[in-house]
Design a protein around this motif. Structure first.
Motif, PDB file in Angstrom:
ATOM      1  N   ARG A 264      -6.827  -6.057  -1.477  1.00 58.22           N
ATOM      2  CA  ARG A 264      -5.607  -5.397  -1.033  1.00 58.22           C
ATOM      3  C   ARG A 264      -4.623  -5.331  -2.199  1.00 58.22           C
ATOM      4  O   ARG A 264      -4.657  -6.157  -3.116  1.00 58.22           O
ATOM      5  N   ALA A 265      -3.725  -4.360  -2.137  1.00 56.38           N
ATOM      6  CA  ALA A 265      -2.641  -4.242  -3.108  1.00 56.38           C
ATOM      7  C   ALA A 265      -1.446  -5.032  -2.592  1.00 56.38           C
ATOM      8  O   ALA A 265      -0.910  -4.721  -1.528  1.00 56.38           O
ATOM      9  N   ALA A 266      -1.046  -6.061  -3.324  1.00 55.75           N
ATOM     10  CA  ALA A 266       0.107  -6.875  -2.924  1.00 55.75           C
ATOM     11  C   ALA A 266       1.383  -6.210  -3.430  1.00 55.75           C
ATOM     12  O   ALA A 266       1.539  -5.978  -4.637  1.00 55.75           O
ATOM     13  N   ILE A 267       2.291  -5.923  -2.503  1.00 54.77           N
ATOM     14  CA  ILE A 267       3.529  -5.206  -2.821  1.00 54.77           C
ATOM     15  C   ILE A 267       4.718  -6.128  -2.581  1.00 54.77           C
ATOM     16  O   ILE A 267       4.855  -6.696  -1.495  1.00 54.77           O
ATOM     17  N   ASP A 268       5.597  -6.274  -3.579  1.00 53.60           N
ATOM     18  CA  ASP A 268       6.751  -7.162  -3.429  1.00 53.60           C
ATOM     19  C   ASP A 268       7.901  -6.442  -2.715  1.00 53.60           C
ATOM     20  O   ASP A 268       7.818  -5.223  -2.452  1.00 53.60           O
ATOM     21  N   PRO A 269       8.991  -7.168  -2.371  1.00 54.38           N
ATOM     22  CA  PRO A 269      10.091  -6.544  -1.604  1.00 54.38           C
ATOM     23  C   PRO A 269      10.751  -5.362  -2.295  1.00 54.38           C
ATOM     24  O   PRO A 269      11.363  -4.516  -1.631  1.00 54.38           O
ATOM     25  N   SER A 270      10.625  -5.266  -3.630  1.00 56.54           N
ATOM     26  CA  SER A 270      11.218  -4.133  -4.343  1.00 56.54           C
ATOM     27  C   SER A 270      10.320  -2.910  -4.336  1.00 56.54           C
ATOM     28  O   SER A 270      10.704  -1.843  -4.804  1.00 56.54           O
ATOM     29  N   GLY A 271       9.111  -3.069  -3.792  1.00 55.97           N
ATOM     30  CA  GLY A 271       8.159  -1.956  -3.768  1.00 55.97           C
ATOM     31  C   GLY A 271       7.242  -1.911  -4.966  1.00 55.97           C
ATOM     32  O   GLY A 271       6.450  -0.968  -5.107  1.00 55.97           O
ATOM     33  N   ALA A 272       7.310  -2.937  -5.833  1.00 52.14           N
ATOM     34  CA  ALA A 272       6.460  -2.967  -7.026  1.00 52.14           C
ATOM     35  C   ALA A 272       5.108  -3.588  -6.701  1.00 52.14           C
ATOM     36  O   ALA A 272       4.979  -4.431  -5.803  1.00 52.14           O
ATOM     37  N   LEU A 273       4.100  -3.180  -7.457  1.00 55.94           N
ATOM     38  CA  LEU A 273       2.766  -3.740  -7.302  1.00 55.94           C
ATOM     39  C   LEU A 273       2.692  -5.075  -8.033  1.00 55.94           C
ATOM     40  O   LEU A 273       2.861  -5.140  -9.253  1.00 55.94           O
ATOM     41  N   VAL A 274       2.455  -6.147  -7.269  1.00 54.69           N
ATOM     42  CA  VAL A 274       2.277  -7.468  -7.865  1.00 54.69           C
ATOM     43  C   VAL A 274       0.900  -7.552  -8.516  1.00 54.69           C
ATOM     44  O   VAL A 274       0.743  -8.010  -9.641  1.00 54.69           O
ATOM     45  N   GLY A 275      -0.092  -7.103  -7.784  1.00 51.73           N
ATOM     46  CA  GLY A 275      -1.459  -7.131  -8.275  1.00 51.73           C
ATOM     47  C   GLY A 275      -2.421  -6.857  -7.147  1.00 51.73           C
ATOM     48  O   GLY A 275      -2.024  -6.453  -6.049  1.00 51.73           O
ATOM     49  N   VAL A 276      -3.682  -7.088  -7.401  1.00 51.65           N
ATOM     50  CA  VAL A 276      -4.730  -6.906  -6.406  1.00 51.65           C
ATOM     51  C   VAL A 276      -5.184  -8.294  -5.962  1.00 51.65           C
ATOM     52  O   VAL A 276      -5.508  -9.149  -6.796  1.00 51.65           O
ATOM     53  N   VAL A 277      -5.169  -8.519  -4.648  1.00 49.59           N
ATOM     54  CA  VAL A 277      -5.505  -9.835  -4.116  1.00 49.59           C
ATOM     55  C   VAL A 277      -6.773  -9.752  -3.272  1.00 49.59           C
ATOM     56  O   VAL A 277      -7.128  -8.695  -2.748  1.00 49.59           O
ATOM     57  N   GLU A 278      -7.452 -10.891  -3.171  1.00 46.98           N
ATOM     58  CA  GLU A 278      -8.583 -11.008  -2.266  1.00 46.98           C
ATOM     59  C   GLU A 278      -8.418 -12.261  -1.429  1.00 46.98           C
ATOM     60  O   GLU A 278      -7.830 -13.252  -1.876  1.00 46.98           O
ATOM     61  N   ARG A 279      -8.922 -12.220  -0.199  1.00 48.09           N
ATOM     62  CA  ARG A 279      -8.787 -13.363   0.710  1.00 48.09           C
ATOM     63  C   ARG A 279      -9.933 -14.329   0.483  1.00 48.09           C
ATOM     64  O   ARG A 279     -11.082 -13.925   0.306  1.00 48.09           O
ATOM     65  N   ARG A 280      -9.600 -15.587   0.474  1.00 45.81           N
ATOM     66  CA  ARG A 280     -10.584 -16.657   0.352  1.00 45.81           C
ATOM     67  C   ARG A 280     -10.306 -17.653   1.477  1.00 45.81           C
ATOM     68  O   ARG A 280      -9.429 -18.506   1.367  1.00 45.81           O
ATOM     69  N   GLY A 281     -11.056 -17.505   2.575  1.00 38.21           N
ATOM     70  CA  GLY A 281     -10.789 -18.307   3.764  1.00 38.21           C
ATOM     71  C   GLY A 281      -9.466 -17.894   4.378  1.00 38.21           C
ATOM     72  O   GLY A 281      -9.229 -16.707   4.621  1.00 38.21           O
ATOM     73  N   SER A 282      -8.572 -18.843   4.584  1.00 44.14           N
ATOM     74  CA  SER A 282      -7.250 -18.540   5.148  1.00 44.14           C
ATOM     75  C   SER A 282      -6.231 -18.280   4.048  1.00 44.14           C
ATOM     76  O   SER A 282      -5.058 -18.002   4.330  1.00 44.14           O
ATOM     77  N   ALA A 283      -6.668 -18.354   2.777  1.00 45.88           N
ATOM     78  CA  ALA A 283      -5.760 -18.147   1.654  1.00 45.88           C
ATOM     79  C   ALA A 283      -6.112 -16.857   0.918  1.00 45.88           C
ATOM     80  O   ALA A 283      -7.094 -16.177   1.232  1.00 45.88           O
ATOM     81  N   MET A 284      -5.277 -16.513  -0.046  1.00 41.79           N
ATOM     82  CA  MET A 284      -5.571 -15.361  -0.888  1.00 41.79           C
ATOM     83  C   MET A 284      -5.116 -15.659  -2.304  1.00 41.79           C
ATOM     84  O   MET A 284      -4.240 -16.496  -2.537  1.00 41.79           O
ATOM     85  N   LYS A 285      -5.722 -14.958  -3.245  1.00 44.35           N
ATOM     86  CA  LYS A 285      -5.433 -15.168  -4.658  1.00 44.35           C
ATOM     87  C   LYS A 285      -5.516 -13.831  -5.379  1.00 44.35           C
ATOM     88  O   LYS A 285      -6.293 -12.960  -5.004  1.00 44.35           O
TER      89      LYS A 285
END
Length: 295
Positions: A264-285
């Motif tokens: 998924r594309a992680a988007i911060d409150p300003s609308g900027a792209l933080v990075g691409v994240v993947e879920r690992r169990g109940s967490a993500m990185k």
């Protein structure tokens, strides 16, 4: 630093994809430019070009499904399976006449779905570290391995008959890595006429369409698609808080705010792209971070 983002370019015939990259570097004043998915010099249409750190997103674009408009000429083969090569075999008038519309449609149907395809020998695929087309030009025999591709739509738009050849206009939806030249070659082979491409235009890559693309003459002033929009359209978006964005940028695992599969594309409150994240169990990185730009 030049503004980062993705340029949608309508490549004209007669220049290479690398030529478009070189022109973009000059137009945008940066060396950091790349593209997703090479188009042959003869081909026209959509080329997705990344500028500055948006080049990091190209790896997520190159594998997307694509749509092409093409003209297959039955009755002639060429040394390159397209119009850039020399005609090496011409079918007899009898063989061309025997390629009825019904047989052509049956041939197209046989090449629809998941198929095993041998890429054209004159391709950019590397063999022992060298491009296949360089080996062919050096006079070496090249045998490429077959690959599985999926042709989800192979639609005949029109059929035009001449005395010595037949032109078949088609529209093709396919997975990345499909060679439309190879479809032309294989259709002609099945019909006993031989075949090659005389026209190829890419109209779509994933969610991006050539209708929104700019010409190579407008590269300097062409508007960019922002990294956040690109990543969201390709991967789907996931809103994160400022604290979560900071932790992701620092490489930390955080609780996933919702269940999701894949990336998924992680988007911060300003609308900027933080990075691409993947879920690992109940967490993500984060698997790929974008530089934080002051806004």
């Amino acid at each position: 630093m030049a503004e980062p983002g993705i340029l949608l370019v309508d490549k004209p015939s007669g220049i290479t994809s690398h030529d478009v990259v070189a022109r973009t570097r000059r137009a945008r004043g940066t060396r950091k430019v790349g593209h997703a998915g090479t188009l042959d010099p003869m081909a026209t249409g959509l080329l997705v070009v990344g500028v500055e750190h948006a080049t990091r997103l190209l790896t997520f674009i190159v594998g997307l499904d694509k749509t092409y408009l093409a003209t297959i000429r039955l009755g002639q083969t060429t040394t390159t399976d397209d119009a850039d090569g020399d005609i090496d075999v011409r079918a007899s008038a009898e063989s061309v006449a025997e390629a009825t519309e019904e047989r052509i449609r049956d041939g197209v149907a046989a090449l629809t779905g998941t198929i095993s395809q041998v890429p054209s020998a004159v391709s950019a695929i590397k063999v022992d570290g060298r491009r296949a087309y360089d080996l062919v030009r050096a006079g070496e025999d090249v045998e490429l391995k077959s690959r599985e591709v999926t042709i989800s739509r192979f639609e005949i738009v029109s059929i035009t008959r001449e005395a010595d050849h037949i032109d078949v206009d088609v529209e093709v939806d396919c997975t990345s890595g499909t060679y439309i030249r190879a479809l032309a070659r294989d259709l002609g082979s099945a019909l006993g006429t031989g075949g090659h491409l005389t026209r190829l235009r890419r109209t779509r890559i994933g969610e991006f369409a050539v209708d929104s693309a700019f010409s190579v003459e407008d590269l300097e002033d062409a508007s960019l698609v922002a990294p956040a929009e690109v990543a969201s359209r390709v991967l789907g978006s996931l809103d994160v808080s400022a604290d979560e964005a900071r932790d992701l940028r620092h490489g930390k695992r955080i609780d996933a705010p919702e269940r999701f599969d894949g990336l998924r594309a992680a988007i911060d409150p300003s609308g900027a792209l933080v990075g691409v994240v993947e879920r690992r169990g109940s967490a993500m990185k984060s698997t790929m971070n974008m530089p934080q730009v002051e806004r």
